[in-house]
Write an enzyme that holds these catalytic residues in place. Structure first.
Site, mmCIF file in Angstrom:
data_model
loop_
_atom_site.group_PDB
_atom_site.id
_atom_site.type_symbol
_atom_site.label_atom_id
_atom_site.label_comp_id
_atom_site.label_asym_id
_atom_site.label_seq_id
_atom_site.Cartn_x
_atom_site.Cartn_y
_atom_site.Cartn_z
ATOM 1 N N LYS A 32 0.695 -1.251 0.002
ATOM 2 C CA LYS A 32 -0.009 -0.214 -0.173
ATOM 3 C C LYS A 32 0.774 1.311 -0.012
ATOM 4 C CE LYS A 32 -3.737 1.907 2.338
ATOM 5 N NZ LYS A 32 -4.942 1.781 3.757
ATOM 6 N N SER A 73 -9.321 1.614 2.670
ATOM 7 C CA SER A 73 -8.538 2.555 1.717
ATOM 8 C C SER A 73 -7.528 1.645 1.311
ATOM 9 C CB SER A 73 -7.786 3.655 2.635
ATOM 10 O OG SER A 73 -7.106 3.083 3.643
ATOM 11 N N SER A 97 -10.046 -0.439 6.931
ATOM 12 C CA SER A 97 -9.454 -0.310 5.697
ATOM 13 C C SER A 97 -8.687 -1.649 4.834
ATOM 14 C CB SER A 97 -8.165 0.778 5.644
ATOM 15 O OG SER A 97 -9.029 1.893 5.785
#
Length: 368
Positions: free
Chosen positions: A30, A105, A129
């Site tokens: 990420k 996210s 997330s």
């Protein structure tokens, strides 16, 4: 390798794999995690050309164990969104449910896994997330118990709630990654003898909003009992005060160096949330911290809980984030506030105070 899903913000030329338990396994990271010499945007326009000098501890541990990074994955701006949308880097698309959101996210990490663009992925979870994208894309993700896995080198959102965790296409791979990241042995599979609380309505987080109801966990109860667990109806007490002011207070602190002085360089959604955060009073913030502390002292009456991750229909990928963020995350946010572990296996969520408990249960479930 093409990326029609927009799962990556930056692609990386794979390095030679080191020997170790993850040797040769491809890894998506990420783009909230620092990687020395590799562009790290935090999903923002402010850091579009940012190249860190350091590498986050968890990334280093995974690479040292043999994982081969293939790219930095998509995320919404500064990881504060429940959808895979970005004003700066476009929308991440869901390969498992085309046209529906990937969730946020850790959007790119989940999408890349579901599409086979990497075998392992790294995510972060402050309110949903890791688990929301895992559920939306049909993969597996662990929100680790708070404070266990190092978060240094990961851009903070709300440090009292921030966690990092592994994502993969199986519980077995998630457990292997977790062992490397947490430097702990993989737990033995176990469901037999455990009491599992079935959650139909998650606890309210104190904002006066009634949380969603779902009976989906009933579908898993019979198999859990077949594997030796006892499933009972369960409720978790609501928060004693509105917890949002704590979230807002720490988010403002995390962005103090650039907001509001550079507010016009933020995207519209992020700017709206930070502006709202400025209205939280000191008294509200103090009450929120007391409520979270009380919740973290709560002793559950069962060994673990089972619930869905998502209790409503999955929104379209271009939905209005501010409209869907609360109903979409009702079953997820409370887990960050208690500081507990949450394991998403598709849309099934297993929750307990400790990582080892949910991983052991998940491994037993998967191997059955």
């Amino acid at each position: 390798m093409t990326d029609d899903l927009n799962a990556f913000i930056t692609r990386v030329e794979p390095a030679e794999a080191k020997p170790g338990p993850l040797s040769g396994r491809t890894l998506g990271v990420k783009d909230l995690f620092d990687t020395a010499g590799i562009r790290t945007t935090y999903g923002s326009g402010l850091y579009a050309d940012h190249v860190p000098e350091r590498t986050a501890t968890v990334v280093r541990r995974l690479v040292d164990a043999g994982a081969v990074m293939v790219g930095k994955t998509h995320l919404p701006e500064f990881a504060w969104s429940v959808l895979g949308q970005s004003e700066w880097y476009g929308t991440c698309h869901n390969p498992a449910q085309p046209g529906k959101t990937t969730g946020g996210s850790s959007s790119g990490s989940a999408a890349a896994l579901a599409a086979g663009l990497c075998e392992l992925a790294l995510g972060s979870d402050t309110g949903c997330s890791i688990r929301l994208p895992s559920a939306a894309c049909g993969v597996v993700g662990l929100k680790s118990q708070w404070g266990l896995i190092p978060t240094d080198g990961c851009f903070p959102l709300v440090p009292t709630l921030d966690t990092v965790g592994p994502m993969a296409c199986s519980v077995e791979d998630v457990a292997l990654m977790w062992s490397v990241m947490a430097e702990r042995p993989i737990p033995e599979p176990r469901l037999a003898g455990l009491t599992i609380g079935l959650v139909r309505r998650p606890p309210a987080i104190g904002d006066g909003r009634l949380t969603e109801v779902s009976d989906e966990a009933e579908a898993w109860a019979a198999d859990l009992e077949r594997l030796g667990a006892r499933v009972v109806e369960a409720q978790i007490p609501d928060a004693s005060a509105n917890t949002w002011p704590q979230f807002q207070h720490e988010a403002l602190e995390s962005h103090a160096s650039t907001f509001p002085t550079r507010a016009d360089e933020y995207g519209a959604i992020m700017r709206t949330k930070l502006e709202a955060a400025q209205r939280a009073t000191a008294e509200e913030v103090e009450a929120a911290y007391r409520a979270i502390q009380a919740w973290r002292e709560y002793e559950p009456e069962v060994d673990l809980y089972v619930s869905p991750c998502i209790g409503i229909e999955l929104p379209d990928e271009e939905a209005d984030e501010l409209e869907v963020r609360l109903p979409l995350t009702s079953f997820l946010r409370w887990v960050n506030l208690t500081g507990w572990a949450g394991l998403a296996i598709g849309n099934m969520q297993l929750v307990a105070p400790r990582d080892e408990v949910v991983l052991a249960a998940g491994l037993a479930w998967e191997r059955s």
